[in-house]
Structures are given as C-alpha cells and as structure tokens.
Design a protein around this motif. Structure first.
Motif, short mmCIF file in Angstrom:
data_model
loop_
_atom_site.label_atom_id
_atom_site.label_comp_id
_atom_site.label_asym_id
_atom_site.label_seq_id
_atom_site.Cartn_x
_atom_site.Cartn_y
_atom_site.Cartn_z
N ILE A 183 0.82 -1.10 -0.07
CA ILE A 183 0.20 0.08 -0.05
C ILE A 183 0.82 1.29 -0.10
O ILE A 183 2.20 1.41 0.63
CB ILE A 183 -0.91 0.09 1.24
CG1 ILE A 183 -0.10 0.09 2.53
CG2 ILE A 183 -1.95 -1.09 1.36
CD1 ILE A 183 -1.12 0.22 3.81
N GLY A 184 0.44 2.29 -0.75
CA GLY A 184 1.44 3.57 -0.68
C GLY A 184 0.65 4.68 -1.25
O GLY A 184 -0.53 4.62 -1.63
N GLU A 189 5.39 4.47 -9.19
CA GLU A 189 6.79 4.28 -9.21
C GLU A 189 7.53 3.80 -8.01
O GLU A 189 8.37 2.78 -8.00
CB GLU A 189 7.66 5.40 -10.05
CG GLU A 189 7.35 5.68 -11.38
CD GLU A 189 5.92 6.40 -11.48
OE1 GLU A 189 5.36 7.01 -10.37
OE2 GLU A 189 5.52 6.68 -12.39
N SER A 190 7.26 4.41 -6.97
CA SER A 190 7.70 4.07 -5.98
C SER A 190 7.24 2.69 -5.25
O SER A 190 7.95 1.74 -4.51
CB SER A 190 7.42 5.14 -4.54
OG SER A 190 7.98 4.71 -3.45
N LEU A 191 6.03 2.45 -5.56
CA LEU A 191 5.45 1.04 -5.32
C LEU A 191 6.13 -0.09 -5.89
O LEU A 191 6.25 -1.10 -5.59
CB LEU A 191 4.04 1.02 -5.50
CG LEU A 191 3.04 1.69 -4.46
CD1 LEU A 191 1.49 1.71 -4.67
CD2 LEU A 191 3.17 0.90 -2.76
N VAL A 192 6.63 0.33 -7.23
CA VAL A 192 7.28 -0.70 -7.94
C VAL A 192 8.54 -0.97 -7.41
O VAL A 192 8.84 -2.29 -7.43
CB VAL A 192 7.46 -0.16 -9.39
CG1 VAL A 192 8.50 -1.20 -10.29
CG2 VAL A 192 6.44 0.03 -10.23
N GLU A 193 9.51 0.00 -6.85
CA GLU A 193 10.61 -0.24 -6.01
C GLU A 193 10.45 -0.87 -4.70
O GLU A 193 10.93 -1.88 -4.60
CB GLU A 193 11.22 1.09 -5.69
CG GLU A 193 12.44 0.88 -4.85
CD GLU A 193 13.28 2.23 -4.90
OE1 GLU A 193 14.11 2.79 -5.63
OE2 GLU A 193 13.06 2.78 -3.77
N GLU A 207 -0.55 -8.14 -4.18
CA GLU A 207 -1.29 -6.99 -4.87
C GLU A 207 -0.57 -5.88 -4.59
O GLU A 207 -0.19 -5.76 -3.60
CB GLU A 207 -2.73 -7.29 -4.80
CG GLU A 207 -3.62 -6.23 -5.74
CD GLU A 207 -3.53 -6.48 -7.11
OE1 GLU A 207 -3.16 -5.73 -7.67
OE2 GLU A 207 -4.22 -7.42 -7.59
N VAL A 208 -0.79 -4.81 -5.20
CA VAL A 208 -0.36 -3.48 -5.17
C VAL A 208 -1.77 -2.52 -5.00
O VAL A 208 -2.71 -2.46 -6.05
CB VAL A 208 0.60 -3.06 -6.20
CG1 VAL A 208 0.88 -1.48 -5.86
CG2 VAL A 208 1.62 -3.82 -6.06
#
Length: 601
Positions: A183-184, A189-193, A207-208
């Motif tokens: 979660i973010g 892009e930050s969640l990809v990292e 899941e994101v």
C-alpha cells in the motif's frame, strides 16, 4: 477463577463472569448464548476484551479479562500436527469483528481449534478463524462477518474435525510463505521499487494498492474506506502481510493490524530486514542491529505484532525476540554497547585509513543507487587492473536490491603504475531510513574521505534520473557533496532509458560523463583513463641503484611506492620507481645522475 487484568474490576462483574464456568456449550455451537450475553455486558461496562477458552466437550476452561485492544492468550499443549482441542472466543470492544494480527498469530502458534472474535456493537457480528492446509503449507482461513444468529447455526465442530484431518494427513508441514499486499500514497513508481524490496526479502507480492492522497491518515495511513478495500484484496490474494511504502507510527500499525487481521510493516522495517539478511561482516551486523533497535525503541509502545510475535518472518530478525520484549532502558543499554563496539571498529578503520594516508595512496569510491551495478564494476576493474598477482575474492553480483552491504577495498593500478584504492560501498535508495544512515556512517566515511567518486547510474531503467537525484541527496547528507566525481552511466548493453538524456543534462559541464557496460567491459578502459586523469599524480619518479647491503630500501620502494622496472647490476639493484615526496630523502645518495636528481619533478 478469572485471570488477566482484574484490577479495579467490580466484584459484581467478576461474579457474573464466574457464572460462565457453570455453563456447558452444546456440541455444535461455537459458544452458549448465555455466555455471549455475559461477555458482551462485561465488555461494554469495562471497555475491555473478554476471552473464554472452550474445549470440544463445551466445557469452559478459562475466562480472562484484557484491555481495550488485547487480551492474554492461555497456554496450551502443542501436539505435533494435531490441533489443541480448545477454541478461544473473545470480544472486540471497538465493534470490529475481524481477526487482528495477534488473533491470527495466536491461532497459528497455539494450533487452536478456532479463534473467534465478537465485535461488540448494537448489532454484534462474529468472525471465526481456522487452520487449514493447502500445498503442504498451513494457512489461516476466516469467515466473513456474520450475525450472532448465523454464527450459532454454524457447525463449528464439523469444520474443526475436517481441518484437523487435513493436518493429520499432511507430512512435513511448513508455515505459510509470506505474501504481501503493498500500500502506498507517494507514487506508483515508488510502489514498483517497494515490490523489488519485497522480492529482495523473499516475500511474494500478492497485489499493489495505491491511493492518490496528499497526506497520510493519522489513524490508518490510508483512508478508512481504502482499508476495507485492502481487507478484500488480502482475502482474494490469500496474503498474510501488508507493507506500507512510508514509515508508520506505532498507532498506525496497531490500527491497521486490528482492522486487517494480518501483520503490518513499513518500508523502513522491510529495508532493515534486508540489511539484517545481507550483513556478513561483524561491522555490518553491529550497524544493522543498532539501526533496528533505535527504530524500534521509539515504537516500543503501540507497535503491533512486529513487537509481540514470537515466530519468524519480517521484522523479527537481527537482535532477536529477546530485545523486542525488554523495556526502553534495556534497549538503550544495548544501543550504548553497540555504539561502543562500533567505535572500536571505526578506530581500526581509521588506522587503516591513516596507513593509506602515509603511503599517499589515493582513494576512489564507487557510489550509486542500489542495484546500479557497482559490485559488477568493482569486480571488472579489479580484474583489469589488480595490483595483486593473486586475484582476491570477488564481491557478490546479483540483480537484487542491496545484494551487498559490506564495504570492500582493493588496490588497483593505472597504466602509469600509480596505485589507488577502489572501494565498493553500500547502495543508496530513496527514503533510506535515517537511523540506517546514522548507523552506517563508519562505512560511509570511506566515501567522505575519498579523493574521487564514481557515481554509477543504471541507465537502462526509466527511474534513472530520480535515482541519481536520490544518491546526490544522500551524498549531501553525509558531507560528500563537494567531492570530485565521474558519472558512469552503466548497463548500456540493456539499452538506454528515455530519462538518460535528463541525467546527462543534470551533470553536463559539472562532471565527466562516460557510458559503460560493467558486464560486457564496454568503455572500462576509457573509465580507467578518466579516473587517472581526474587524480593528480602526487608521486615523484626516480631512477636509482640500491646497493645489495641496502635491500631494505628496495623492499620499502615496493611497499611505499610504485616500481616501474627492476634490474640486477654488479653494484646493486637498478630500479625505476615512483615514490611519495616525503620518502625521497632516503634514496637521495643512490639516485642516478646525482644527489639532486628526481627532486625537481
């Protein structure tokens, strides 16, 4: 007898709770209706959790009073793959019937027949949790919230017996792998990292969930409505962990765990976990433990299962469960001990650095974002230009964030035979925990004292510009922002990102820029030439004939200087070498061409 937190509880309430021991629950009911009435009444009056332990015959074995958010769980005998033959029914004063992370942890660790939560409200609801088996792994399944009437019609014994049969048939059971929902709020892009960080910690991403929100919710980090969406996603993906992309407060973690029923950690905990796994040297292990304890000390009160669970998984490595249970004073004592141990390590490093200073050996450090290819470049340059005849061990090369933590230094030589040290440093990352930077300062001092930095940038990723800026920010923070540097845009064998041009514009005119492939060796010779050009030659070249009875000076030349050529003549060893200016006086009388030769270089 009623156990738990019974201080200041009225005698009348204790007597009513005592009545529970005399009530026998029907075989297929999860608990008798009269017991439910007493539990709900006491919960409303005390605003505390009430827990009842029931065996399969319907007999009550224990009644416990907790506080507003937790209740102590009973001790039960563990029996291999068999269930404990008891179930725990407890109330949630906040009205939320969903199992908390502590509920789930108790169910797994104690192998309960079931753990059942009653959300106390005007219309109480019930959630039941059970252990089951799938693909030789134990995992938790929970019912959706149901009314008290539906819960009473639920045949709990049939479900328990069926699940126990699965447990008994299975062999070599393993605990369920950690699968996370990310979660973010920052950016996708930050969640990809964050997903890459999770992969580095061997966590599968289920899941994101991204919420475009200007600021964090003080209670839940994400909005309350989004919490419900995350709960659904957890069930659909059968995930058992939530990872937040930002640093969370202890209360945010506790609130999310209460709502979601799974362990919740933040980005900082995840990074610290990766560092704990990767640390190899004693110094790195001390640094990681120090960072973990300093981070946890401020969250000792209010932190959820990360602080209280006794099992494995993220958030429990490093100092170990003993440190998680002690109070702030003991943690502070341990922090002081670690700082003192690190001072000793720093002292040793300072001696090594001073020796290099005395030898006038110049220092180059490889810096860059994690996984930019620093270790691969370090190994390639060491292979090309190693001063040692025996190649020393290589550092790990792996396409993974924070694959290496330990700082390694190797001597390499340029074409003019100058010797310099090349240091591979820990990778940087956005939102790098401040405590980690503080803990690793002794390591990062190698960067601070360097004569030249080679900033390695992964030019193949679309995020290369943001990564380059993040590295610059960390360099400024540690006091190395003004150090000369070379920009090495790496991984050009994989193709260049459209953001590479922005990186070039950022540094053009300030630093030399070279496109390289550390893996394929592309332009590494050019990089070596640029490094040699960027470092002034501070050695003096001499040609001398050293008498055979003064061979200690020859050894000194090999040790302190750079030997270009060496021949054996009748009167002594003829040697051409570069030596530090301050060592020149020792060779004055042997220098070819007169006592002043070499002094005007």
């Amino acid at each position: 007898m009623i156990t738990g937190n019974i201080d200041s509880v009225r005698k009348r309430i204790l007597e009513e709770l005592e009545e529970i021991f005399d009530i026998r629950t029907a075989k297929y009911a999860f608990i008798d209706e009269r017991i439910i009435e007493i539990m709900i009444k006491a919960t409303k009056e005390l605003n505390r959790e009430i827990s009842v332990l029931v065996d399969r015959k319907g007999k009550v074995a224990e009644v416990t009073i907790g506080d507003s958010s937790t209740v102590s769980m009973p001790l039960v005998d563990l029996r291999d793959n068999k269930l404990s033959r008891v179930r725990v029914v407890h109330t949630h004063p906040n009205g939320n019937p969903n199992l908390s992370a502590l509920d789930v942890s108790a169910l797994v660790k104690m192998k309960l027949d079931s753990i059942i939560a009653i959300g106390v409200s005007d219309h109480p609801e019930v959630v039941m949790g059970f252990l089951t088996v799938e693909n030789q792994k134990v995992h938790v399944e929970a019912t959706r919230p149901m009314s008290l009437e539906d819960a009473q019609r639920f045949n709990i014994i049939d479900r328990i017996v069926y699940n126990e049969g699965l447990l008994l048939e299975a062999e070599d059971l393993e605990e369920e792998d950690e699968r996370a929902v990310l979660i973010g709020l920052d950016s996708e892009e930050s969640l990809v990292e964050l997903a890459e960080l999770a992969n580095a910690a061997d966590v599968t991403v289920g899941e994101v969930v991204f919420q475009n929100r200007a600021s964090q919710d003080n209670a839940f980090y994400i909005g309350k409505g989004k919490v419900g969406e995350v709960r659904d996603v957890l069930q659909l993906t059968r995930s058992n962990l939530v990872i937040a992309d930002d640093e969370l407060t202890g209360s945010q973690i506790r609130n999310l765990e209460d709502e979601l029923g799974v362990k919740v950690i933040d980005r900082t905990t995840l990074i610290l976990e990766i560092f704990a796994r990767r640390a190899r040297s004693r110094e790195a292990k001390l640094q990681v433990e120090l960072a973990q304890l300093k981070y946890r000390m401020s969250r000792l009160i209010g932190l959820g299962t990360v602080m209280s669970r006794t099992g494995g998984g993220i958030g429990t490595r490093g100092p170990g469960e003993q440190q998680l249970e002690i109070d702030r004073r003991k943690i502070r004592d341990r922090v002081n001990d670690l700082k003192n141990e690190l001072k000793k390590v720093v002292a040793i490093r300072n001696v090594q650095r001073e020796n290099r200073n005395q030898n006038e050996i110049q220092r180059i450090s490889l810096v860059g974002y994690t996984n930019s290819g620093k270790s691969t470049l370090r190994n390639a340059l060491a292979d090309m230009a190693s001063k040692d005849s025996i190649v020393k061990s290589k550092v790990l090369e792996k396409d993974m964030l924070f694959a290496t933590l330990d700082t390694t230094t190797r001597a390499i030589s340029f074409e003019d035979n100058r010797v310099v040290t090349l240091t591979d440093t820990v990778g940087f990352v956005r939102k790098l925990p401040h405590d980690l930077i503080e803990a690793f300062k002794s390591t990062l001092e190698e960067v601070i004292y360097s004569d030249l930095l080679v900033h390695v940038i992964d030019g193949s990723v679309d995020d290369c510009f943001a990564q380059a800026v993040a590295v610059d920010e960390v360099l400024e923070e540690i006091g190395a922002g003004g150090t000369d540097r070379i920009i090495a845009i790496n991984k050009i064998d994989l193709g260049k990102s459209y953001r590479t041009e922005d990186v070039v514009k950022l540094y053009e005119g300030k630093y030399p820029i070279i496109e390289i492939s550390a893996k394929n060796g592309t332009n590494l010779k050019k990089l070596m030439e640029e490094m040699a050009s960027a470092l002034p030659d501070n050695l003096v070249e001499i040609e001398a004939v050293i008498p055979y009875d003064m061979q200690r000076l020859v050894s000194l030349l090999h040790d302190k200087g750079t030997v270009i050529s060496e021949e054996y003549e009748e009167t002594g060893t003829k040697i051409r070498a570069k030596v530090p200016q301050r060592e020149l006086h020792q060779y004055k009388e042997f220098i070819k061409g007169g006592s002043n030769a070499g002094f005007d270089h």
